[in-house]
Design a protein around this motif. Sequence first.
Motif, short mmCIF file in Angstrom:
data_model
loop_
_atom_site.label_atom_id
_atom_site.label_comp_id
_atom_site.label_asym_id
_atom_site.label_seq_id
_atom_site.Cartn_x
_atom_site.Cartn_y
_atom_site.Cartn_z
N GLN A 35 -52.03 43.50 1.58
CA GLN A 35 -52.00 44.91 1.97
C GLN A 35 -50.55 45.37 1.98
O GLN A 35 -49.69 44.72 2.57
CB GLN A 35 -52.61 45.14 3.34
N ALA A 37 -48.48 48.44 3.34
CA ALA A 37 -48.59 49.55 4.28
C ALA A 37 -47.20 50.13 4.53
O ALA A 37 -46.48 49.67 5.42
CB ALA A 37 -49.22 49.09 5.59
N ASP A 39 -44.14 52.19 5.88
CA ASP A 39 -43.82 52.83 7.16
C ASP A 39 -42.91 54.01 6.85
O ASP A 39 -41.70 53.84 6.68
CB ASP A 39 -43.12 51.83 8.09
N ASN A 58 -50.15 56.62 2.06
CA ASN A 58 -51.24 55.77 2.57
C ASN A 58 -51.04 54.31 2.15
O ASN A 58 -50.38 54.02 1.16
CB ASN A 58 -52.58 56.27 2.06
N SER A 59 -51.66 53.39 2.89
CA SER A 59 -51.60 51.97 2.56
C SER A 59 -52.66 51.65 1.50
O SER A 59 -53.55 52.45 1.22
CB SER A 59 -51.82 51.12 3.79
N THR A 61 -54.92 48.03 -0.14
CA THR A 61 -55.23 46.60 -0.05
C THR A 61 -55.88 46.17 -1.36
O THR A 61 -56.77 46.85 -1.87
CB THR A 61 -56.20 46.33 1.12
N HIS A 87 -51.00 54.31 -4.25
CA HIS A 87 -50.82 54.92 -2.94
C HIS A 87 -50.96 56.43 -3.07
O HIS A 87 -50.47 57.04 -4.02
CB HIS A 87 -49.44 54.60 -2.37
#
Length: 90
Positions: A35, A37, A39, A58-59, A61, A87
């Motif tokens: 994943q 993600a 920041d 957005n993250s 996976t 993303h």
Amino acid sequence: MKNISLLAACAFLACSGAALAQKAGSWSASVGVTQIAPDVDSGNLSAPSLPGTKVDINSNTQITGALNYALTDNIVINTPLGFGFKHKVS
């Protein structure tokens, strides 16, 4: 999210049993989930955007894998494999 990751890592360690060693010249493969993600803390964007406009990413996976080749009993070349991560920028 960190607590879930820590709990999952502990569960895998508890189930792992003995370590599996590789001899020089052997090939192996692995599969897992990765994943990414980001920041993001963009703050307000500058002109010509509207006042108070911010950016978020957005993250994502994906299933990933790796091919491994043991050069020696202690050194392994690892080639990661995976599908492209996408993303959504909003």
